[in-house]
Scaffold this motif. Sequence first.
Motif, mmCIF file in Angstrom:
data_model
loop_
_atom_site.group_PDB
_atom_site.id
_atom_site.type_symbol
_atom_site.label_atom_id
_atom_site.label_comp_id
_atom_site.label_asym_id
_atom_site.label_seq_id
_atom_site.Cartn_x
_atom_site.Cartn_y
_atom_site.Cartn_z
ATOM 1 N N ARG A 140 1.092 -0.946 -0.046
ATOM 2 C CA ARG A 140 0.694 0.331 0.243
ATOM 3 C C ARG A 140 0.854 1.492 0.451
ATOM 4 N N TRP A 194 -0.248 -2.578 7.082
ATOM 5 C CA TRP A 194 -1.560 -3.297 7.495
ATOM 6 C C TRP A 194 -1.064 -3.762 5.504
ATOM 7 N N SER A 228 -2.531 -7.434 3.822
ATOM 8 C CA SER A 228 -3.206 -8.730 3.543
ATOM 9 C C SER A 228 -2.292 -9.681 3.130
ATOM 10 N N TYR A 250 -3.095 -9.857 7.732
ATOM 11 C CA TYR A 250 -4.357 -10.504 7.624
ATOM 12 C C TYR A 250 -4.494 -11.106 6.933
ATOM 13 N N GLU A 307 -10.392 -1.693 -2.570
ATOM 14 C CA GLU A 307 -9.527 -0.251 -1.712
ATOM 15 C C GLU A 307 -9.844 0.937 -3.102
ATOM 16 N N TYR A 329 -12.911 1.649 -4.474
ATOM 17 C CA TYR A 329 -13.762 2.230 -3.157
ATOM 18 C C TYR A 329 -13.275 3.988 -3.691
ATOM 19 N N ARG A 330 -12.025 4.243 -3.275
ATOM 20 C CA ARG A 330 -11.432 5.440 -4.042
ATOM 21 C C ARG A 330 -11.860 6.541 -4.904
ATOM 22 N N GLY A 348 -16.193 8.470 12.011
ATOM 23 C CA GLY A 348 -16.254 6.964 11.217
ATOM 24 C C GLY A 348 -17.058 6.335 10.345
ATOM 25 N N ASP A 367 -15.916 10.066 7.717
ATOM 26 C CA ASP A 367 -15.323 11.213 7.600
ATOM 27 C C ASP A 367 -13.944 11.160 6.582
ATOM 28 N N ASN A 368 -14.726 10.566 5.502
ATOM 29 C CA ASN A 368 -13.496 10.350 4.842
ATOM 30 C C ASN A 368 -14.307 10.036 3.444
ATOM 31 N N LYS A 371 -13.534 -6.438 5.053
ATOM 32 C CA LYS A 371 -13.313 -6.537 7.170
ATOM 33 C C LYS A 371 -11.535 -6.111 6.711
ATOM 34 N N SER A 372 -10.430 -7.261 6.041
ATOM 35 C CA SER A 372 -9.060 -6.670 5.946
ATOM 36 C C SER A 372 -8.865 -5.891 5.585
ATOM 37 N N ILE A 373 -10.158 -5.046 4.766
ATOM 38 C CA ILE A 373 -9.842 -3.266 4.099
ATOM 39 C C ILE A 373 -10.051 -2.535 4.973
ATOM 40 N N VAL A 378 -9.335 -2.232 7.932
ATOM 41 C CA VAL A 378 -8.064 -2.535 8.564
ATOM 42 C C VAL A 378 -7.489 -0.478 8.890
ATOM 43 N N ARG A 379 -7.273 -0.267 7.973
ATOM 44 C CA ARG A 379 -7.306 1.246 7.588
ATOM 45 C C ARG A 379 -7.506 2.520 7.809
ATOM 46 N N LYS A 380 -8.053 2.653 8.730
ATOM 47 C CA LYS A 380 -8.644 3.474 10.116
ATOM 48 C C LYS A 380 -8.263 5.035 9.109
ATOM 49 N N GLY A 381 -9.791 5.477 9.260
ATOM 50 C CA GLY A 381 -9.783 7.102 8.732
ATOM 51 C C GLY A 381 -9.878 7.605 7.067
ATOM 52 N N THR A 382 -9.464 6.181 6.732
ATOM 53 C CA THR A 382 -9.686 6.299 5.305
ATOM 54 C C THR A 382 -10.749 5.010 4.429
ATOM 55 N N HIS A 383 -10.722 3.286 4.964
ATOM 56 C CA HIS A 383 -11.273 3.014 4.813
ATOM 57 C C HIS A 383 -12.285 2.601 5.317
ATOM 58 N N ASP A 384 -12.102 2.795 6.897
ATOM 59 C CA ASP A 384 -12.297 2.044 7.992
ATOM 60 C C ASP A 384 -14.516 2.039 7.331
ATOM 61 N N ASN A 385 -15.251 3.151 7.220
ATOM 62 C CA ASN A 385 -15.827 2.774 6.995
ATOM 63 C C ASN A 385 -17.308 1.979 5.098
ATOM 64 N N MET A 386 -16.342 1.429 4.980
ATOM 65 C CA MET A 386 -16.569 0.443 3.604
ATOM 66 C C MET A 386 -17.625 -0.708 4.031
#
Lengths: 503, 503
Positions: free
Chosen positions: A210, A225, A227, A255, A270, A273-274, A307, A310-311, B300-302, B304-312
């Motif tokens: 990443r 992180w 995977s 992971y 991922e 998604y962005r 949460g 915020d992105n 779930k594996s994605i 883990v990236r808090k702030g950018t991907h944790d609301n997928m």
Amino acid sequence: MTNERFSLPDDEITRREAQKIKELADEERKKGKKIVVVQGLGFVGAVMSAIVADCEIDGKAPYYVIGINRPTAGSYWKIPVINRGESPLKAEDPEIWKIFSRIRQKDNIRASWVEDAYAEADIVIVDVNLDVVKKGVGRAQEAGVEIGNFEKAIRAVARKMRPDALMLIETTVPPGTVEYIVKPIVLEAFRERGVVPPEGGPLIAYSYERVMPGDQYVVSIKKMWRSYAATSPGALEQARQFLSSIIDTEGFPLYRLESTTAAEMGKVLENSYRAMNIAFIHEWTRFAEDAGINLFEVVKSIRVRKGTHDNMMFPGFGVGGYCLTKDTILADWASRTIFHRKDGLKFSVEAINVNDLMPRHTFDLLKSGMPDIAGRKIAILGASYRRDVDDTRNSPTVALYDDIRAAGGVPCVHDPYAATIVGREDIVVMPDLEEVLKSASAVVMVVNHRIYQELSAGFLMNLVQPGSCIVDAFDILTDDKIVRLKKSGHVVLGVGKGHIRFL
Amino acid sequence: MTNERFSLPDDEITRREAQKIKELADEERKKGKKIVVVQGLGFVGAVMSAIVADCEIDGKAPYYVIGINRPTAGSYWKIPVINRGESPLKAEDPEIWKIFSRIRQKDNIRASWVEDAYAEADIVIVDVNLDVVKKGVGRAQEAGVEIGNFEKAIRAVARKMRPDALMLIETTVPPGTVEYIVKPIVLEAFRERGVVPPEGGPLIAYSYERVMPGDQYVVSIKKMWRSYAATSPGALEQARQFLSSIIDTEGFPLYRLESTTAAEMGKVLENSYRAMNIAFIHEWTRFAEDAGINLFEVVKSIRVRKGTHDNMMFPGFGVGGYCLTKDTILADWASRTIFHRKDGLKFSVEAINVNDLMPRHTFDLLKSGMPDIAGRKIAILGASYRRDVDDTRNSPTVALYDDIRAAGGVPCVHDPYAATIVGREDIVVMPDLEEVLKSASAVVMVVNHRIYQELSAGFLMNLVQPGSCIVDAFDILTDDKIVRLKKSGHVVLGVGKGHIRFL
């Protein structure tokens, strides 16, 4: 990246290099090191090679690294450059320069081009590119996926690698590639060589990086992180051990996913998604301009919801770089080609089309502020695709440049970091801002480099003639500056900044 | 919500009620209270009324509340129910019941139907619905927006309100509504009445709530960020003071936006964003099933990236509720109708179409597991649109129910919370799970209510005959349970769970 010329190696030099590689590998193995061969010394592979070569466990280097790149006219130079202890990347992260110099001193890396190296490997890391060729803006569904080049690279390894060696693939690939493309190639090569694969099949693992260009480049590999998945329990355990020695797995636990296809999907999902979230906000950008709204403020008001929101992306000029512009296309290709779903990932691919068309919106704003573009000098501020980096891969600046040219205008590009635009070396990128702004009829600010944000209204007013058009495509100008520029007779417009007309 | 019958008030009763309202308002004003009239006692208005009536500053109630609802056959009952200290909502949040009983004891609220009440108001809070009428699945672009009903409600207030009173709109509206629809209506009514608006124009503010049904209902109004904006500095200050007295602004500071259109856009943008992210992951759901992948694990594996991907978002069965199913349509309508952009928000509206079609995918899975649906009893577990709540507004269960019926099957719906489905009272929702499962040929689990997740494999194996099909549309069954069910001869399929075929 370097102006020196290196002559390509001939057969005799190659023969001697192969001999040298063999001797080096034998020697290092005797010291108890594992031999890690990295295939591909590009953006990721070069730095990955260096990090593995720099790795220490209890004060000792567990790996000796051989980095392999094809000896083409365009990229052979990386090999001698790495071998004399320099970085092949002009990177903003000072750590990269230190690390290449350090591994040279430790004598723990050899950059080379001979494919015999794969035979020496305990681990082969595949970091070659898998490129996408777009056939035009808005036509992402028809893009070509260069799977043939990738297959060739895998075959080169499979023809040489020991059956007990681990092949660890890091290249971003269409989901299903390891299972349906790589594994059959390896099995076929083993059969041709009369080699018996280990029980449970060839040892292939998949784990994507990443990496983020910029001043945290090395950190973004080590402290991030990961995977991973593999084709067999044996490969899984080898991959786990190797990754644990490279990545800070205490801070960023690995992971494990159930299959290589799942791990491959993680990467393209991922990034898709962005890309989708950028395409989404772009549609609202136009809406906000119609409605006379500052969309940046509205997005900020929503991002307070930590949460869940915020992105949310801010409006912007366009999408560049290597991943976000193509990963969805890899996924769509897999869906259609490997899994026979006729319409693939239509909705997600449409986001790529929206993003590829984004710079056109800035061009339209420019035209609305200065309808008569023909013959005018137009300054474009920014050539890289990201704030304060020099990375110009797939820079959206190119699309704006071409649109201005097509309308008969004379675009003039400035960037404080990038000297050229990769793949478009015909575009002159100038380092002197005053030179670029002088006598320009319009200024389009497309990258939020710090130095652009720090320009004073006075500086702009002095250099940009009154009545000329200033387009802020990346929330670079504050409202205060906009008010001053408007008062001094400039036409100011902004992407996602419909409120400017009320200022 | 109640089985009692209340006869609608006649003219004489209405005349007396108007007199009573006037007396009450005079009396409460003498005690130093402001009169807050809430228009619309629906899902939000009723609870908002109660919260305002319950509000205390330094131990004193600053507001007396009059809640107004139209005296229709379908909703008049709310008025007497509130007036005797009960909640008109069957809500999971126990705080709602307490609050309605408390404000009755404090004698600080009057629910009513007489529009003369608006004349008494210092603040009118508009909480009426602004509904969307869809013309069919996949046709969100053609949906009707009931702006006429909303305009009528605004006119009712504008005909009576004092010119120095604040109109605070909380209804989710198409961006631009306050500026281009509400303000002209108020100005016209003032002109007709010969009333002079305050300097700076009528006092209109906009602030949307972010209410979430469930056991934190009251908290989700009081302890939640609020954006707000107004048509004039006077209105802005009044709105700020009022909101600060209701919301915990220390924990959740108010966010002031530059214009009411910006504030209106915030609401529809944040909900469109969620809807888009659901539509996005739905496309990958099918991909994951094709590829034999558990998409829940990949997401779930994605995350883990808090702030950018944790609301997928995770894969799921469908989208229900009042907001996510319609807010994008309001925005698209505004773009086309108020701001004359011909193609509106095409991309965002397409997400609504994808989401409306989601339950069809579960139906397709069911068919693939049990091609012969005609004449079979099929249990559907779940009627609400969200885990552990009874809210059935726009429940996606209806689409699955209709598809099964159309295929000649006999759907049988269970839900532990909801007794009916709003707007589809023809669908019988049964509370007895064993009754619903008995002799069913297939079971489709569509809501992740806790009780479904806690069902044991043994319980299901006992009640659902071997060979029958079980579709898990919301990651309700663990892999362990799935393995046991498959071993006992059941056909198990799951939305986003392509890995099941390898279990």
